[in-house]
Structures are given as structure tokens and as C-alpha cells.
Design a protein around this motif. Sequence first.
Motif, PDB file in Angstrom:
ATOM      1  N   SER A  10      10.055  11.617  -5.327  1.00  0.00           N
ATOM      2  CA  SER A  10       9.039  10.916  -6.134  1.00  0.00           C
ATOM      3  C   SER A  10       9.314   9.422  -6.241  1.00  0.00           C
ATOM      4  CB  SER A  10       8.946  11.522  -7.530  1.00  0.00           C
ATOM      5  OG  SER A  10       8.557  12.864  -7.455  1.00  0.00           O
ATOM      6  N   LEU A  11       9.743   8.825  -5.143  1.00  0.00           N
ATOM      7  CA  LEU A  11       9.993   7.390  -5.135  1.00  0.00           C
ATOM      8  C   LEU A  11       8.699   6.608  -5.327  1.00  0.00           C
ATOM      9  CD1 LEU A  11      12.545   7.219  -2.206  1.00  0.00           C
ATOM     10  CD2 LEU A  11      13.019   7.245  -4.647  1.00  0.00           C
ATOM     11  N   GLY A  12       7.603   7.127  -4.794  1.00  0.00           N
ATOM     12  CA  GLY A  12       6.316   6.467  -4.948  1.00  0.00           C
ATOM     13  C   GLY A  12       5.885   6.406  -6.400  1.00  0.00           C
ATOM     14  N   ARG A  18       7.010   0.977 -12.044  1.00  0.00           N
ATOM     15  CA  ARG A  18       7.738  -0.287 -12.212  1.00  0.00           C
ATOM     16  C   ARG A  18       7.039  -1.488 -11.591  1.00  0.00           C
ATOM     17  NH1 ARG A  18      13.954   1.738 -11.343  1.00  0.00           N
ATOM     18  NH2 ARG A  18      13.916   3.194 -13.080  1.00  0.00           N
ATOM     19  N   HIS A  19       6.296  -1.278 -10.506  1.00  0.00           N
ATOM     20  CA  HIS A  19       5.661  -2.376  -9.770  1.00  0.00           C
ATOM     21  C   HIS A  19       4.203  -2.023  -9.482  1.00  0.00           C
ATOM     22  CE1 HIS A  19       9.744  -3.853  -9.146  1.00  0.00           C
ATOM     23  NE2 HIS A  19      10.062  -2.650  -8.715  1.00  0.00           N
ATOM     24  N   TYR A  20       3.440  -1.799 -10.523  1.00  0.00           N
ATOM     25  CA  TYR A  20       2.072  -1.286 -10.385  1.00  0.00           C
ATOM     26  C   TYR A  20       1.185  -2.188  -9.533  1.00  0.00           C
ATOM     27  CZ  TYR A  20      -2.478   0.615 -11.543  1.00  0.00           C
ATOM     28  OH  TYR A  20      -3.716   1.161 -11.455  1.00  0.00           O
ATOM     29  N   ASP A  21       1.207  -3.486  -9.769  1.00  0.00           N
ATOM     30  CA  ASP A  21       0.339  -4.411  -9.019  1.00  0.00           C
ATOM     31  C   ASP A  21       0.637  -4.375  -7.524  1.00  0.00           C
ATOM     32  OD1 ASP A  21      -0.951  -5.184 -11.330  1.00  0.00           O
ATOM     33  OD2 ASP A  21       0.411  -6.876 -11.679  1.00  0.00           O
ATOM     34  N   TRP A  28       0.465   3.609   0.404  1.00  0.00           N
ATOM     35  CA  TRP A  28       1.750   4.297   0.338  1.00  0.00           C
ATOM     36  C   TRP A  28       1.945   5.258   1.508  1.00  0.00           C
ATOM     37  CZ3 TRP A  28       6.142   3.369  -1.890  1.00  0.00           C
ATOM     38  CH2 TRP A  28       7.092   4.359  -1.959  1.00  0.00           C
ATOM     39  N   VAL A  29       0.905   5.900   1.950  1.00  0.00           N
ATOM     40  CA  VAL A  29       1.023   6.883   3.025  1.00  0.00           C
ATOM     41  C   VAL A  29       1.502   6.233   4.320  1.00  0.00           C
ATOM     42  CG1 VAL A  29      -0.254   8.543   4.419  1.00  0.00           C
ATOM     43  CG2 VAL A  29      -0.706   8.363   1.976  1.00  0.00           C
ATOM     44  N   THR A  30       1.000   5.052   4.628  1.00  0.00           N
ATOM     45  CA  THR A  30       1.398   4.401   5.879  1.00  0.00           C
ATOM     46  C   THR A  30       2.621   3.504   5.705  1.00  0.00           C
ATOM     47  OG1 THR A  30      -0.161   2.601   5.491  1.00  0.00           O
ATOM     48  CG2 THR A  30      -0.930   4.441   6.823  1.00  0.00           C
TER      49      THR A  30
END
Length: 52
Positions: A10-12, A18-21, A28-30
Amino acid sequence: MQDANSDVLSLGRKYRVRHYDEYMKMNWVTDYPKVKIIPKIKVNITQTGIIS
């Protein structure tokens, strides 16, 4: 795990919190398979001796 594009740790989700923007700007998938992950490990020895 990255080669299989599997995020079992669950790194994503942690990155998104923590870094929403920055997370919203990326795909994330690519991008996940290209991320360089450097683990930081801390060991705390609580006891020593013989295990029976």
C-alpha cells in the motif's frame, strides 16, 4: 512486486496521504513500476539468549 505492478504494501495509499497534490498529478498505474524504492530498516534486539 514492481515488475508485476503489484502494490501489496500500500505504498500508493501512503504516498497519496502524505503528498496528495503530487499524487493527483501522476498516473500511479504507469509510474509505480518506475519508482526507485530504497528500504530503510531498523532492528531493535529486545532479548538475547537460548531459544527453547
